[in-house]
Enzyme design. Sequence first.
Site, PDB file in Angstrom:
ATOM      1  N   LYS A  23       0.845  -1.201   0.000  1.00  9.49           N
ATOM      2  CA  LYS A  23       0.000   0.000   0.000  1.00  9.49           C
ATOM      3  C   LYS A  23       0.878   1.249   0.000  1.00  9.49           C
ATOM      4  CE  LYS A  23      -1.609   1.540   4.152  1.00  9.49           C
ATOM      5  NZ  LYS A  23      -1.340   2.933   4.503  1.00  9.49           N
ATOM      6  N   ASN A  24       1.917   1.262   0.850  1.00 12.78           N
ATOM      7  CA  ASN A  24       2.711   2.483   1.004  1.00 12.78           C
ATOM      8  C   ASN A  24       3.731   2.698  -0.102  1.00 12.78           C
ATOM      9  OD1 ASN A  24       1.191   3.032   3.206  1.00 12.78           O
ATOM     10  ND2 ASN A  24       2.758   2.512   4.726  1.00 12.78           N
ATOM     11  N   ARG A  93      -4.963  10.635   4.936  1.00 15.41           N
ATOM     12  CA  ARG A  93      -3.959  11.696   5.018  1.00 15.41           C
ATOM     13  C   ARG A  93      -2.876  11.543   3.966  1.00 15.41           C
ATOM     14  NH1 ARG A  93      -2.140  13.325   8.603  1.00 15.41           N
ATOM     15  NH2 ARG A  93       0.048  13.370   8.036  1.00 15.41           N
ATOM     16  N   CYS A 117      -4.625  12.392  13.013  1.00 12.62           N
ATOM     17  CA  CYS A 117      -5.301  11.089  12.985  1.00 12.62           C
ATOM     18  C   CYS A 117      -5.102  10.477  14.370  1.00 12.62           C
ATOM     19  CB  CYS A 117      -4.790  10.232  11.850  1.00 12.62           C
ATOM     20  SG  CYS A 117      -3.322   9.338  12.261  1.00 12.62           S
ATOM     21  N   ARG A 122       0.548  14.457  13.326  1.00  9.13           N
ATOM     22  CA  ARG A 122       1.065  14.175  11.979  1.00  9.13           C
ATOM     23  C   ARG A 122       0.993  15.417  11.080  1.00  9.13           C
ATOM     24  NH1 ARG A 122      -1.042   8.482  10.049  1.00  9.13           N
ATOM     25  NH2 ARG A 122       0.702   8.670   8.617  1.00  9.13           N
ATOM     26  N   PRO A 123       1.678  16.474  11.481  1.00 11.68           N
ATOM     27  CA  PRO A 123       1.694  17.698  10.670  1.00 11.68           C
ATOM     28  C   PRO A 123       2.411  17.469   9.345  1.00 11.68           C
ATOM     29  CG  PRO A 123       3.354  17.816  12.377  1.00 11.68           C
ATOM     30  CD  PRO A 123       2.558  16.564  12.635  1.00 11.68           C
ATOM     31  N   ASP A 125       4.304  20.122   8.118  1.00 16.35           N
ATOM     32  CA  ASP A 125       5.136  21.333   8.082  1.00 16.35           C
ATOM     33  C   ASP A 125       6.438  21.134   7.313  1.00 16.35           C
ATOM     34  OD1 ASP A 125       5.583  19.599  10.360  1.00 16.35           O
ATOM     35  OD2 ASP A 125       7.129  21.012  10.963  1.00 16.35           O
ATOM     36  N   LEU A 126       7.003  19.922   7.402  1.00 20.07           N
ATOM     37  CA  LEU A 126       8.293  19.685   6.715  1.00 20.07           C
ATOM     38  C   LEU A 126       8.102  19.619   5.198  1.00 20.07           C
ATOM     39  CD1 LEU A 126       9.811  17.057   9.186  1.00 20.07           C
ATOM     40  CD2 LEU A 126      10.162  19.539   9.142  1.00 20.07           C
ATOM     41  N   ASP A 306       5.174   0.576  12.191  1.00 19.71           N
ATOM     42  CA  ASP A 306       3.941  -0.075  11.707  1.00 19.71           C
ATOM     43  C   ASP A 306       3.836  -1.527  12.152  1.00 19.71           C
ATOM     44  OD1 ASP A 306       3.793   1.668   8.493  1.00 19.71           O
ATOM     45  OD2 ASP A 306       3.363   2.278  10.548  1.00 19.71           O
ATOM     46  N   LEU A 328       8.365   7.195  16.956  1.00 17.91           N
ATOM     47  CA  LEU A 328       7.963   7.993  15.792  1.00 17.91           C
ATOM     48  C   LEU A 328       6.681   8.767  15.984  1.00 17.91           C
ATOM     49  CD1 LEU A 328      10.056   5.951  14.450  1.00 17.91           C
ATOM     50  CD2 LEU A 328       8.978   6.663  12.373  1.00 17.91           C
ATOM     51  N   ARG A 398      -8.307  -0.706   5.191  1.00 16.64           N
ATOM     52  CA  ARG A 398      -7.554   0.358   4.535  1.00 16.64           C
ATOM     53  C   ARG A 398      -6.233  -0.176   3.985  1.00 16.64           C
ATOM     54  NH1 ARG A 398      -7.399   5.910   7.627  1.00 16.64           N
ATOM     55  NH2 ARG A 398      -6.104   6.172   5.788  1.00 16.64           N
TER      56      ARG A 398
HETATM   57  C1  EPZ Z   1       4.385   7.015   6.489  1.00 22.71           C
HETATM   58  O1  EPZ Z   1       3.583   8.011   7.076  1.00 22.71           O
HETATM   59  C2  EPZ Z   1       3.500   5.779   6.374  1.00 22.71           C
HETATM   60  N1  EPZ Z   1       2.370   6.095   5.482  1.00 22.71           N
HETATM   61  C3  EPZ Z   1       3.013   5.367   7.755  1.00 22.71           C
HETATM   62  O2  EPZ Z   1       2.255   4.182   7.598  1.00 22.71           O
HETATM   63  C4  EPZ Z   1       4.214   5.073   8.639  1.00 22.71           C
HETATM   64  O3  EPZ Z   1       3.763   4.764   9.953  1.00 22.71           O
HETATM   65  C5  EPZ Z   1       5.133   6.308   8.682  1.00 22.71           C
HETATM   66  O4  EPZ Z   1       5.506   6.692   7.340  1.00 22.71           O
HETATM   67  C6  EPZ Z   1       6.407   6.042   9.469  1.00 22.71           C
HETATM   68  O5  EPZ Z   1       7.086   4.957   8.898  1.00 22.71           O
HETATM   69  C7  EPZ Z   1       2.573   6.092   4.153  1.00 22.71           C
HETATM   70  O6  EPZ Z   1       3.663   5.847   3.656  1.00 22.71           O
HETATM   71  C8  EPZ Z   1       1.367   6.396   3.299  1.00 22.71           C
HETATM   72  P1  EPZ Z   1       6.344  10.439   8.499  1.00 22.71           P
HETATM   73  P2  EPZ Z   1       4.102   9.545   7.085  1.00 22.71           P
HETATM   74  O7  EPZ Z   1       6.145  11.703   7.738  1.00 22.71           O
HETATM   75  O8  EPZ Z   1       4.917   9.819   5.898  1.00 22.71           O
HETATM   76  C9  EPZ Z   1       6.582  13.719  11.887  1.00 22.71           C
HETATM   77  C10 EPZ Z   1       0.422   2.790   7.818  1.00 22.71           C
HETATM   78  O9  EPZ Z   1       0.150   2.130   8.807  1.00 22.71           O
HETATM   79  N2  EPZ Z   1       6.403  14.705  10.801  1.00 22.71           N
HETATM   80  O10 EPZ Z   1       7.519   9.576   8.155  1.00 22.71           O
HETATM   81  O11 EPZ Z   1       2.914  10.393   7.345  1.00 22.71           O
HETATM   82  C11 EPZ Z   1       5.346  12.846  12.077  1.00 22.71           C
HETATM   83  O12 EPZ Z   1       4.408  13.499  12.912  1.00 22.71           O
HETATM   84  C12 EPZ Z   1       0.874   4.214   7.945  1.00 22.71           C
HETATM   85  O13 EPZ Z   1       0.439   2.338   6.643  1.00 22.71           O
HETATM   86  C13 EPZ Z   1       6.420  16.062  11.122  1.00 22.71           C
HETATM   87  O14 EPZ Z   1       6.575  16.449  12.279  1.00 22.71           O
HETATM   88  O15 EPZ Z   1       5.034   9.550   8.356  1.00 22.71           O
HETATM   89  C14 EPZ Z   1       5.905  11.601  12.710  1.00 22.71           C
HETATM   90  O16 EPZ Z   1       6.060  11.804  14.114  1.00 22.71           O
HETATM   91  C15 EPZ Z   1       0.581   4.737   9.325  1.00 22.71           C
HETATM   92  N3  EPZ Z   1       6.247  16.975  10.128  1.00 22.71           N
HETATM   93  C16 EPZ Z   1       7.300  11.483  12.070  1.00 22.71           C
HETATM   94  O17 EPZ Z   1       7.606  12.785  11.535  1.00 22.71           O
HETATM   95  C17 EPZ Z   1       6.080  16.594   8.810  1.00 22.71           C
HETATM   96  O18 EPZ Z   1       5.950  17.474   7.925  1.00 22.71           O
HETATM   97  C18 EPZ Z   1       7.359  10.468  10.924  1.00 22.71           C
HETATM   98  O19 EPZ Z   1       6.298  10.783  10.054  1.00 22.71           O
HETATM   99  C19 EPZ Z   1       6.073  15.217   8.503  1.00 22.71           C
HETATM  100  C20 EPZ Z   1       6.239  14.284   9.510  1.00 22.71           C
END
Ligand code: EPZ
Length: 422
Positions: A23-24, A93, A117, A122-123, A125-126, A306, A328, A398
């Site tokens: 999926k991802n 998201r 969520c 899960r902002p 901002d980056l 995950d 995370l 999902r």
């Molecule tokens: C991806 O989410 C996956 N989703 C998630 O899988 C997975 O848990 C996550 O990566 C971590 O491996 C998809 O790939 C569609 P991140 P993502 O941005 O990209 C913070 C599932 O079960 N952050 O790597 O949204 C964030 O809050 C899902 O399939 C910021 O602060 O995760 C988190 O604490 C759930 N600002 C950390 O970074 C930002 O702009 C990692 O988030 C972006 C992220």
Amino acid sequence: MYKYLKINYSPKLKGTVTISGAKNAALPIIASSILSKSEVNFINVPEVADVKTLLKLLKNLGAEFKFENHNLKIDTSDINNTTAVYEIVKTMRASILVLGPLLARFGHCKVSLPGGCAIGARPVDLHLKALKLMGADISIEQGYINAKGKLKGTDIIFDKITVTGTENIIMAASLAKGKTRIINAAKEPEVTQLCEILKDAGVDIKGIGSDEIIIYGTDGELLEFKTTEIIPDRIEAGTYLAAAAITNSRITLNNVIPEHLEGILVKFKEMGFDFEENERNLTILPAKKIAPVKIVTTEYPGFPTDMQAQFMAIATQANGMSVIEERLFENRFMHVPELNRLGANISINGKVATIIGPSKLIGADVMATDLRASSALVLAGLIAKGETNVHRIYHLFRGYENFVEKFKNLGAKMEILNEEKP
Ligand code: EPZ
């Protein structure tokens, strides 16, 4: 009408299960079709709710697609709308993944801010900070990200490793003018496959699979994609291995890439399980005695967040005290009170959960809260005496294709029922 999953005590599993496409990996790759000048063909695409939601969003923008039998043909050449509406984005998201490609191709777009969520704020901002560095003018109005401008390559250092943040910038940089260097990039296999697909489509990308990725953009020239097979889902694979582990059964997984599972397999081995591997098949062997484990979730290639909930379910059956730290996400322990309802002995102190095992689990009604937490409740339901009903089971669909059929083929006793009105 809500549906729920009824699980009867299924203490032993056996047989083989075929793992679906990831999926991802599918989500960013489908979003990248916005960068294509003609129809794109992807195979082994998982038929899961999140993929269908993204396709609904792209159709809403004007794309055309045919999706049957895991084969997706999508043509985005007629996209005539660059607004990703709240009604669709709020349900998934990962819709944020259209931001980079839409902005790179059209020079403007409006994307609803994804709500938080269950597992955390899960902002994004980056994502926005990086696009601003590439020259985008970004404003937030009434819950929407308004982005416009011609993107130019530049150096981007991510303060935190972000999977979809890295993917958004890789896609934006592919059509930008000049060189983009992403430092502290995510290295998940799904990010790597996105880079490989874009490279095959004509983008010059260096450092694929590393934490520093360099992209030489085509300066607006649309891409020519080749037909691609989506990689197998390492988290789905890990979840079925966890089902074998919690029931201490021997099962075989077809269509896995063992290298993608290394961070998970090492923890299974610490708990006493062993494996037989060949090319794309993997067999898990029962443990003589399930040992407790210490886990800290980290970015790839470390232990994936995950898989945290699933290992917590296994740990309820380990002989001793297990400790799991979630690094995370700030709120990814919602499965704990539900597991404790089944008789587990888990306590939380901040980011650390302590699990005392083994516990005799007794079936009960439990509530799914997010995709991976729901799979942990199903695993626990397999070994809980009597009947376990997992409510709000839509979370599961999902990200897990044919979940019930695959589990029933392994000998699990489960079925989907309709909630009676309370
Ligand atoms: C991806 O989410 C996956 N989703 C998630 O899988 C997975 O848990 C996550 O990566 C971590 O491996 C998809 O790939 C569609 P991140 P993502 O941005 O990209 C913070 C599932 O079960 N952050 O790597 O949204 C964030 O809050 C899902 O399939 C910021 O602060 O995760 C988190 O604490 C759930 N600002 C950390 O970074 C930002 O702009 C990692 O988030 C972006 C992220």
